[in-house]
Design an enzyme around this catalytic site. Structure first.
Site, PDB file in Angstrom:
ATOM      1  N   HIS A  60      -5.623 -29.231  31.973  1.00 10.27           N
ATOM      2  CA  HIS A  60      -4.914 -30.102  32.709  1.00 10.27           C
ATOM      3  C   HIS A  60      -5.356 -29.472  34.396  1.00 10.27           C
ATOM      4  CE1 HIS A  60      -2.420 -26.554  31.877  1.00 10.27           C
ATOM      5  NE2 HIS A  60      -2.531 -26.460  33.190  1.00 10.27           N
TER       6      HIS A  60
HETATM    7  C1  T46 Z   1      -1.846 -23.418  34.048  1.00 11.14           C
HETATM    8  C2  T46 Z   1      -2.362 -22.576  33.026  1.00 11.14           C
HETATM    9  C3  T46 Z   1      -3.069 -21.404  33.756  1.00 11.14           C
HETATM   10  C4  T46 Z   1       7.371 -23.285  30.601  1.00 11.14           C
HETATM   11  O1  T46 Z   1       8.748 -23.490  30.007  1.00 11.14           O
HETATM   12  N1  T46 Z   1       7.568 -22.826  31.740  1.00 11.14           N
HETATM   13  C5  T46 Z   1       6.493 -22.162  32.338  1.00 11.14           C
HETATM   14  O2  T46 Z   1       6.466 -21.685  33.744  1.00 11.14           O
HETATM   15  C6  T46 Z   1       5.057 -22.338  31.748  1.00 11.14           C
HETATM   16  C7  T46 Z   1       3.930 -22.184  32.625  1.00 11.14           C
HETATM   17  C8  T46 Z   1       5.283 -23.061  30.506  1.00 11.14           C
HETATM   18  N2  T46 Z   1       6.356 -23.706  29.926  1.00 11.14           N
HETATM   19  C9  T46 Z   1       6.300 -24.086  28.540  1.00 11.14           C
HETATM   20  C10 T46 Z   1       5.568 -25.624  28.594  1.00 11.14           C
HETATM   21  C11 T46 Z   1       4.923 -25.432  27.377  1.00 11.14           C
HETATM   22  O3  T46 Z   1       6.051 -25.994  26.252  1.00 11.14           O
HETATM   23  O4  T46 Z   1       5.476 -23.259  27.821  1.00 11.14           O
HETATM   24  C12 T46 Z   1       4.578 -24.054  26.895  1.00 11.14           C
HETATM   25  C13 T46 Z   1       3.263 -23.889  27.063  1.00 11.14           C
HETATM   26  O5  T46 Z   1       2.801 -24.391  28.266  1.00 11.14           O
HETATM   27  P1  T46 Z   1       1.289 -24.984  28.544  1.00 11.14           P
HETATM   28  O6  T46 Z   1       1.042 -25.671  27.457  1.00 11.14           O
HETATM   29  O7  T46 Z   1       1.374 -25.750  29.794  1.00 11.14           O
HETATM   30  O8  T46 Z   1       0.416 -23.941  28.878  1.00 11.14           O
HETATM   31  P2  T46 Z   1      -1.146 -23.530  29.076  1.00 11.14           P
HETATM   32  O9  T46 Z   1      -1.587 -22.310  28.820  1.00 11.14           O
HETATM   33  O10 T46 Z   1      -1.997 -24.813  28.657  1.00 11.14           O
HETATM   34  O11 T46 Z   1      -1.043 -23.581  30.728  1.00 11.14           O
HETATM   35  C14 T46 Z   1      -0.599 -22.693  31.469  1.00 11.14           C
HETATM   36  C15 T46 Z   1       0.455 -23.295  32.637  1.00 11.14           C
HETATM   37  O12 T46 Z   1       1.114 -24.325  32.002  1.00 11.14           O
HETATM   38  C16 T46 Z   1      -0.518 -24.094  33.437  1.00 11.14           C
HETATM   39  O13 T46 Z   1       0.195 -24.544  34.626  1.00 11.14           O
HETATM   40  O14 T46 Z   1      -2.401 -23.640  35.137  1.00 11.14           O
HETATM   41  O15 T46 Z   1      -1.386 -21.788  32.091  1.00 11.14           O
END
Ligand code: T46
Length: 137
Positions: free
Chosen positions: A49
């Site tokens: 993303h």
């Molecule tokens: C990014 C990369 C480097 C939350 O509730 N709060 C938060 O602050 C974050 C970051 C995530 N979440 C929840 C949302 C999802 O249900 O945690 C779960 C996993 O998040 P996500 O799939 O977005 O994680 P990544 O590792 O794909 O991405 C993350 C960050 O979301 C993103 O901003 O830049 O790490």
């Protein structure tokens, strides 16, 4: 594409090492959120993303991982393997995190609180936004 990778100041003595990070001094924004990922399973790629406005610093404080950055025109791969290195990831940058070592802890300092509306999770939409941004620049 310019990659901004910080080497933070290390305070070492005979007890070991310490790194201190202050907003605006070491980090180029106000830190509104800190999160970290660990126990990442072998072969997993996270991310896929971009963000409309969020700016972040990624620090692999333990172990190692790789980050693929893509600004819509160019792609670059950055390895994070030192706890005193920080990768700046600006907004409008597609990111993928992969090749996590089993002991990797990837900590992220973020300029904004969590808002799902800030995410661009579709790659074609991202490319379209980059193209439109360039046309209006
Ligand atoms: C990014 C990369 C480097 C939350 O509730 N709060 C938060 O602050 C974050 C970051 C995530 N979440 C929840 C949302 C999802 O249900 O945690 C779960 C996993 O998040 P996500 O799939 O977005 O994680 P990544 O590792 O794909 O991405 C993350 C960050 O979301 C993103 O901003 O830049 O790490």
């Amino acid at each position: 594409m310019q990659i901004v990778k910080y080497a933070f100041q290390q305070h070492g003595d005979d007890r070991g090492m310490l790194v201190a990070l202050e907003e605006y001094n070491d980090i180029p924004f106000e830190i509104k959120r800190v999160y970290y990922m660990y126990d990442t399973k072998e072969g997993v790629t996270r991310g896929y993303h971009a963000h409309k406005s969020l700016k972040q610093i990624l620090i692999c404080i333990h172990g190692s991982c790789k980050i693929r950055l893509d600004n819509g025109r160019e792609k670059k791969i950055v390895s994070l393997e030192k706890p005193y290195e920080g990768l700046y990831v600006p907004n409008n940058m597609w990111r993928e995190m992969y090749d996590f070592s089993p002991d990797a802890v990837l900590m992220v300092l973020a300029s904004e609180v969590y808002r799902e509306e800030d995410y661009i999770r579709d790659y074609d939409t991202f490319l379209k936004m980059v193209k439109e941004g360039l046309e209006h620049a």
